[in-house]
Design a protein around this motif. Sequence first.
Motif, PDB file in Angstrom:
ATOM      1  N   ALA A 184       0.815  -1.212   0.000  1.00 23.07           N
ATOM      2  CA  ALA A 184       0.000   0.000   0.000  1.00 23.07           C
ATOM      3  C   ALA A 184       0.849   1.263   0.000  1.00 23.07           C
ATOM      4  O   ALA A 184       0.344   2.346  -0.270  1.00 23.07           O
ATOM      5  CB  ALA A 184      -0.924  -0.004   1.219  1.00 23.07           C
ATOM      6  N   GLU A 185       2.140   1.131   0.301  1.00 18.46           N
ATOM      7  CA  GLU A 185       3.024   2.287   0.356  1.00 18.46           C
ATOM      8  C   GLU A 185       3.659   2.607  -0.988  1.00 18.46           C
ATOM      9  O   GLU A 185       3.644   3.748  -1.441  1.00 18.46           O
ATOM     10  CB  GLU A 185       4.127   2.052   1.401  1.00 18.46           C
ATOM     11  CG  GLU A 185       3.652   2.134   2.839  1.00 18.46           C
ATOM     12  CD  GLU A 185       3.192   3.542   3.197  1.00 18.46           C
ATOM     13  OE1 GLU A 185       4.031   4.448   3.261  1.00 18.46           O
ATOM     14  OE2 GLU A 185       1.977   3.725   3.382  1.00 18.46           O
ATOM     15  N   CYS A 186       4.230   1.585  -1.641  1.00 18.17           N
ATOM     16  CA  CYS A 186       4.970   1.840  -2.885  1.00 18.17           C
ATOM     17  C   CYS A 186       4.335   1.171  -4.103  1.00 18.17           C
ATOM     18  O   CYS A 186       4.795   1.355  -5.231  1.00 18.17           O
ATOM     19  CB  CYS A 186       6.419   1.381  -2.743  1.00 18.17           C
ATOM     20  SG  CYS A 186       6.609  -0.403  -2.498  1.00 18.17           S
ATOM     21  N   GLY A 187       3.271   0.389  -3.888  1.00 17.24           N
ATOM     22  CA  GLY A 187       2.594  -0.266  -5.000  1.00 17.24           C
ATOM     23  C   GLY A 187       3.271  -1.518  -5.511  1.00 17.24           C
ATOM     24  O   GLY A 187       2.817  -2.124  -6.486  1.00 17.24           O
ATOM     25  N   SER A 188       4.352  -1.961  -4.871  1.00 21.08           N
ATOM     26  CA  SER A 188       5.072  -3.143  -5.313  1.00 21.08           C
ATOM     27  C   SER A 188       4.237  -4.403  -5.096  1.00 21.08           C
ATOM     28  O   SER A 188       3.534  -4.523  -4.088  1.00 21.08           O
ATOM     29  CB  SER A 188       6.399  -3.259  -4.562  1.00 21.08           C
ATOM     30  OG  SER A 188       7.040  -4.497  -4.860  1.00 21.08           O
ATOM     31  N   VAL A 189       4.327  -5.331  -6.052  1.00 24.00           N
ATOM     32  CA  VAL A 189       3.637  -6.610  -5.918  1.00 24.00           C
ATOM     33  C   VAL A 189       4.610  -7.697  -5.456  1.00 24.00           C
ATOM     34  O   VAL A 189       4.270  -8.884  -5.480  1.00 24.00           O
ATOM     35  CB  VAL A 189       2.990  -7.023  -7.259  1.00 24.00           C
ATOM     36  CG1 VAL A 189       1.894  -6.046  -7.644  1.00 24.00           C
ATOM     37  CG2 VAL A 189       4.045  -7.134  -8.361  1.00 24.00           C
ATOM     38  N   ARG A 190       5.796  -7.286  -5.036  1.00 22.37           N
ATOM     39  CA  ARG A 190       6.829  -8.237  -4.627  1.00 22.37           C
ATOM     40  C   ARG A 190       6.916  -8.378  -3.107  1.00 22.37           C
ATOM     41  O   ARG A 190       7.540  -9.309  -2.607  1.00 22.37           O
ATOM     42  CB  ARG A 190       8.190  -7.817  -5.183  1.00 22.37           C
ATOM     43  CG  ARG A 190       8.226  -7.722  -6.704  1.00 22.37           C
ATOM     44  CD  ARG A 190       9.597  -7.308  -7.188  1.00 22.37           C
ATOM     45  NE  ARG A 190      10.602  -8.309  -6.859  1.00 22.37           N
ATOM     46  CZ  ARG A 190      10.894  -9.362  -7.605  1.00 22.37           C
ATOM     47  NH1 ARG A 190      10.235  -9.557  -8.740  1.00 22.37           N
ATOM     48  NH2 ARG A 190      11.824 -10.215  -7.251  1.00 22.37           N
ATOM     49  N   HIS A 191       6.323  -7.427  -2.373  1.00 16.84           N
ATOM     50  CA  HIS A 191       6.350  -7.552  -0.916  1.00 16.84           C
ATOM     51  C   HIS A 191       5.060  -7.015  -0.317  1.00 16.84           C
ATOM     52  O   HIS A 191       4.363  -6.210  -0.931  1.00 16.84           O
ATOM     53  CB  HIS A 191       7.559  -6.819  -0.305  1.00 16.84           C
ATOM     54  CG  HIS A 191       7.516  -5.325  -0.478  1.00 16.84           C
ATOM     55  ND1 HIS A 191       8.196  -4.684  -1.489  1.00 16.84           N
ATOM     56  CD2 HIS A 191       6.884  -4.358   0.214  1.00 16.84           C
ATOM     57  CE1 HIS A 191       7.982  -3.387  -1.403  1.00 16.84           C
ATOM     58  NE2 HIS A 191       7.184  -3.159  -0.365  1.00 16.84           N
ATOM     59  N   ASN A 192       4.769  -7.470   0.889  1.00 16.63           N
ATOM     60  CA  ASN A 192       3.584  -7.035   1.606  1.00 16.63           C
ATOM     61  C   ASN A 192       3.834  -5.668   2.242  1.00 16.63           C
ATOM     62  O   ASN A 192       4.976  -5.277   2.464  1.00 16.63           O
ATOM     63  CB  ASN A 192       3.238  -8.058   2.702  1.00 16.63           C
ATOM     64  CG  ASN A 192       1.756  -8.076   3.002  1.00 16.63           C
ATOM     65  OD1 ASN A 192       1.196  -7.069   3.374  1.00 16.63           O
ATOM     66  ND2 ASN A 192       1.135  -9.247   2.847  1.00 16.63           N
ATOM     67  N   THR A 193       2.772  -4.965   2.565  1.00 24.58           N
ATOM     68  CA  THR A 193       2.909  -3.643   3.186  1.00 24.58           C
ATOM     69  C   THR A 193       3.679  -3.725   4.492  1.00 24.58           C
ATOM     70  O   THR A 193       4.428  -2.817   4.845  1.00 24.58           O
ATOM     71  CB  THR A 193       1.514  -3.037   3.439  1.00 24.58           C
ATOM     72  OG1 THR A 193       0.745  -3.105   2.246  1.00 24.58           O
ATOM     73  CG2 THR A 193       1.622  -1.586   3.881  1.00 24.58           C
ATOM     74  N   ALA A 194       3.514  -4.826   5.210  1.00 30.39           N
ATOM     75  CA  ALA A 194       4.174  -4.981   6.505  1.00 30.39           C
ATOM     76  C   ALA A 194       5.689  -5.074   6.391  1.00 30.39           C
ATOM     77  O   ALA A 194       6.391  -4.924   7.386  1.00 30.39           O
ATOM     78  CB  ALA A 194       3.647  -6.218   7.220  1.00 30.39           C
ATOM     79  N   LEU A 195       6.188  -5.326   5.197  1.00 29.99           N
ATOM     80  CA  LEU A 195       7.631  -5.419   5.001  1.00 29.99           C
ATOM     81  C   LEU A 195       8.176  -4.234   4.222  1.00 29.99           C
ATOM     82  O   LEU A 195       9.319  -4.261   3.762  1.00 29.99           O
ATOM     83  CB  LEU A 195       7.997  -6.731   4.294  1.00 29.99           C
ATOM     84  CG  LEU A 195       7.686  -8.013   5.067  1.00 29.99           C
ATOM     85  CD1 LEU A 195       8.156  -9.230   4.289  1.00 29.99           C
ATOM     86  CD2 LEU A 195       8.341  -7.981   6.442  1.00 29.99           C
ATOM     87  N   HIS A 196       7.379  -3.186   4.084  1.00 30.45           N
ATOM     88  CA  HIS A 196       7.870  -1.964   3.457  1.00 30.45           C
ATOM     89  C   HIS A 196       8.826  -1.282   4.426  1.00 30.45           C
ATOM     90  O   HIS A 196       8.571  -1.222   5.625  1.00 30.45           O
ATOM     91  CB  HIS A 196       6.705  -1.031   3.120  1.00 30.45           C
ATOM     92  CG  HIS A 196       7.124   0.217   2.393  1.00 30.45           C
ATOM     93  ND1 HIS A 196       7.524   0.203   1.077  1.00 30.45           N
ATOM     94  CD2 HIS A 196       7.221   1.495   2.818  1.00 30.45           C
ATOM     95  CE1 HIS A 196       7.842   1.431   0.717  1.00 30.45           C
ATOM     96  NE2 HIS A 196       7.667   2.233   1.752  1.00 30.45           N
ATOM     97  N   VAL A 197       9.927  -0.744   3.918  1.00 32.22           N
ATOM     98  CA  VAL A 197      10.968  -0.210   4.793  1.00 32.22           C
ATOM     99  C   VAL A 197      10.560   1.071   5.487  1.00 32.22           C
ATOM    100  O   VAL A 197      11.110   1.427   6.528  1.00 32.22           O
ATOM    101  CB  VAL A 197      12.276   0.042   4.009  1.00 32.22           C
ATOM    102  CG1 VAL A 197      12.858  -1.245   3.517  1.00 32.22           C
ATOM    103  CG2 VAL A 197      12.025   0.997   2.847  1.00 32.22           C
ATOM    104  N   ASP A 198       9.608   1.819   4.949  1.00 30.26           N
ATOM    105  CA  ASP A 198       9.165   3.054   5.584  1.00 30.26           C
ATOM    106  C   ASP A 198       8.076   2.725   6.589  1.00 30.26           C
ATOM    107  O   ASP A 198       7.037   2.200   6.243  1.00 30.26           O
ATOM    108  CB  ASP A 198       8.630   4.015   4.526  1.00 30.26           C
ATOM    109  CG  ASP A 198       8.338   5.396   5.103  1.00 30.26           C
ATOM    110  OD1 ASP A 198       8.399   5.534   6.334  1.00 30.26           O
ATOM    111  OD2 ASP A 198       8.062   6.311   4.301  1.00 30.26           O
ATOM    112  N   GLN A 199       8.290   3.075   7.860  1.00 32.59           N
ATOM    113  CA  GLN A 199       7.330   2.725   8.902  1.00 32.59           C
ATOM    114  C   GLN A 199       6.256   3.777   9.112  1.00 32.59           C
ATOM    115  O   GLN A 199       5.439   3.661  10.011  1.00 32.59           O
ATOM    116  CB  GLN A 199       8.053   2.503  10.229  1.00 32.59           C
ATOM    117  CG  GLN A 199       8.755   1.169  10.313  1.00 32.59           C
ATOM    118  CD  GLN A 199       9.177   0.880  11.721  1.00 32.59           C
ATOM    119  OE1 GLN A 199       9.883   1.662  12.338  1.00 32.59           O
ATOM    120  NE2 GLN A 199       8.732  -0.216  12.262  1.00 32.59           N
ATOM    121  N   ALA A 200       6.248   4.829   8.283  1.00 26.77           N
ATOM    122  CA  ALA A 200       5.259   5.883   8.490  1.00 26.77           C
ATOM    123  C   ALA A 200       3.838   5.340   8.433  1.00 26.77           C
ATOM    124  O   ALA A 200       2.947   5.822   9.112  1.00 26.77           O
ATOM    125  CB  ALA A 200       5.445   6.975   7.442  1.00 26.77           C
TER     126      ALA A 200
END
Length: 326
Positions: A59-75
Amino acid sequence: MSGQCPIHKKPHPLLKCRAFLSMPLEERKACLMENRLCFRCMATSDHVARNCKVSVKCAECGSVRHNTALHVDQAFFRDTQVTKGDNGGEQNSSSVTSKCTEICGDNLGGRSCSKVCQVKVYTQRKEHEAIKVYAVLDEQSNRSLAKPQLFDALGITSTTTPYTLRTCSGIMETAGRRANNLMISSIDDKVKFHLPALIECEMIPDDRQEIPTPDIANHFSHLKPIANKIPPVDPQVQILLLLGRDVLRAHKVREHINGPHDAPYAQRLDLGWVIVGRSVFGHIPPTKHHNVFKTSVYSNGRTSLMEPCSNMIQVKERLTRVRRVA
């Protein structure tokens, strides 16, 4: 274990688990690895990420390779709302918030702690006149140094003698007093030992932002057990002492708390617990302005736009000959 939270053993998925979402990124990854969960769907141990057929989208960067919970930005997780009835047995809470602003202050890059301890220094047989100071523990320095304020507070009036001070920024000839027969103790008086001869020096690093605090320890789950062992920062106590390699006992590590790869670590030294590392996770906002005011010249003559490191200190004393009259 599809849909089962491995932390609470309740029927709610990790993506709705507040405890999991509040973890630093490295700890979330460690949790998935320990429970052998798929890094893509984060819901089962039946397969790994490369074989996962579940459709995910960050939901943060739109990537289909990782889940939102593993996005590096914690905002995203600082304002994540968890609705009532969707918690699978956890206690209800309206939101998950970050305390990073409280421990980092105005420093957008976070506080970077180093080996700084609050200690007591006194002359032999005068423990009742001990002075509280912050001591920087620097194994890059070959001698222990003290600022003039400590010499004055202890009433040391020895004559000044010349010495050579070498740092990353160059070599300089200077002079200072010597202090012998001094003692140092931990703030709780449990450990006491003799100090080597201290040399008076004004150029001791004194960045108070590097002093570890209980709040920083409480910010990381692996450091919480030692939060009550780190005294709060005392605004009345100054950084007046640098302990070099000539006092090896001060650098001996008695206990160690490591934690995730990019998280701060802690060490128990004879003089107390210290925390080393940056106290912020996630995205660091870029600075808007970059200014260069001067060009630095290193001791080997090389020029650089970067500010030289002042933490490497080497001291070479100059011996003077005394002419004896028969």
